[in-house]
Design a protein around this motif. Structure first.
Motif, mmCIF file in Angstrom:
data_model
loop_
_atom_site.group_PDB
_atom_site.id
_atom_site.type_symbol
_atom_site.label_atom_id
_atom_site.label_comp_id
_atom_site.label_asym_id
_atom_site.label_seq_id
_atom_site.Cartn_x
_atom_site.Cartn_y
_atom_site.Cartn_z
ATOM 1 N N SER A 1 0.532 -1.142 -0.330
ATOM 2 C CA SER A 1 -0.087 -0.326 -0.408
ATOM 3 C C SER A 1 0.800 1.394 0.309
ATOM 4 C CB SER A 1 -1.020 -0.037 1.333
ATOM 5 O OG SER A 1 -1.662 -1.164 1.564
ATOM 6 N N ASP B 1 -13.705 0.461 0.184
ATOM 7 C CA ASP B 1 -12.649 0.502 -0.256
ATOM 8 C C ASP B 1 -13.814 0.832 -2.014
ATOM 9 O OD1 ASP B 1 -10.712 -0.631 0.993
ATOM 10 O OD2 ASP B 1 -11.372 -2.721 0.386
ATOM 11 N N ARG C 1 -11.734 4.034 -4.138
ATOM 12 C CA ARG C 1 -11.354 4.044 -5.388
ATOM 13 C C ARG C 1 -12.216 5.398 -6.154
ATOM 14 N NH1 ARG C 1 -11.107 -1.263 -4.465
ATOM 15 N NH2 ARG C 1 -13.674 -1.429 -5.397
#
Length: 300
Positions: free
Chosen positions: A25, A288, A292
């Protein structure tokens, strides 16, 4: 002569997957250096000689070996089963967990031990009906998350008011996990209209914990109305043929409803923990997806 390359500190023979994911990450830019440094620090513990120990290590204390790495491996820290443990031992375990910045949940704790621990620690919440004690480093960590139908949550359902103590253990577990919950009480199959009135709310849950004694008919009945996992918890509530919970346990295990899974008798903690893991995965997936979407918008 070329000097040898500097050696990294040994952290064991196997690098935990959580560390690999964190480094990936950082490499792709989704996690900052400061955030990653804090995460690495939380994975490590300080040893007696002042050096940092291996990632995911356990802490050995008199009478117990505390699994401080469980939160990084499994998402949540080790839960203390209080029955049969001395108050002094539980205090040492809690001190170790708080020292690693982990909030604590003790199940099946007696009132005397709970009172002694509450005098020893500052931020606590004791639920006598559930036989649980939650302890945290900050008071905000003891507050139940606000229910929001737009966010994954768990419904806790009881067939009768005599199942309330098991439901309380489930609710305390979900609160410790940081999962919001909705309670639906006393809607057993003896009055089926009560369940039908609750179905719209139950369909909004990510998972449902259904707690029932007697013949154990409620979980599969609920399951036939919803499209989410139903965690069935049999209780020891009932007359002689209930066999202290064996009858509802066997009935739930032989249910034809495909979305029913069963835990042990009176195991409110286990039912809630499984449901909480389901909700946690959905919350993480939603987060998530949102991140995104934001990243794609900013890149336009």
């Amino acid at each position: 002569m070329t000097p040898p390359a500097p050696q990294s500190p040994s952290i064991g023979n196997e690098v935990p997957s959580s560390l690999r994911e964190l480094l990936a990450s950082v490499a792709n830019g989704t996690v900052g250096v400061d955030q990653a440094a804090g995460s690495v620090a939380s994975m490590m513990r300080q040893t007696d000689d002042g050096k940092m120990g291996a990632l995911g290590e356990v802490a050995s204390i008199p009478g117990a070996t505390v699994d401080l790495g469980r939160r990084d491996r499994c998402g949540f820290g080790e839960v203390i089963y209080g029955e049969g443990k001395s108050t002094d031992l539980m205090i040492r375990i809690v001190e170790t967990q708080l020292g690693a910045e982990q909030s604590c949940l003790i199940t099946r704790i007696d009132p005397t031990s709970a009172a002694q621990l509450r005098r020893h620690f500052r931020h606590t919440h004791h639920n006598p009906a559930a036989r649980t004690l939650r302890i945290a480093g900050q008071p905000a960590q003891l507050v139940s998350p606000v229910l929001d139908d737009a966010i994954a949550h768990v419904a806790v359902v009881t067939a009768g008011s005599t199942d309330a103590s098991v439901a309380e253990e489930a609710v305390e577990t979900l609160t410790w996990m940081g999962i919001a919950h909705r309670r639906v009480e006393d809607i057993g199959v003896a009055g089926p209209q009560r369940l039908l009135a609750a179905v719209p709310a139950l369909r909004k849950a990510a998972a449902i914990v259904v707690i029932a004694g007697m013949e154990g008919a409620l979980p599969p009945t609920v399951a036939g109305h919803v499209g989410v996992p139903v965690i069935a918890v049999p209780t020891s509530t009932g007359y002689g043929a209930n066999f202290a919970g064996l009858t509802p346990l066997m009935g739930m295990l032989t249910s034809c409803a495909a979305n029913v899974a069963v835990v042990n008798i009176d195991a409110g903690f286990k039912g809630a923990y499984l449901a909480g893991l389901i909700a946690t995965q959905l919350i993480a997936a939603e987060k998530d997806a949102k991140e995104r979407s934001i990243s794609q918008y900013e890149g336009v």
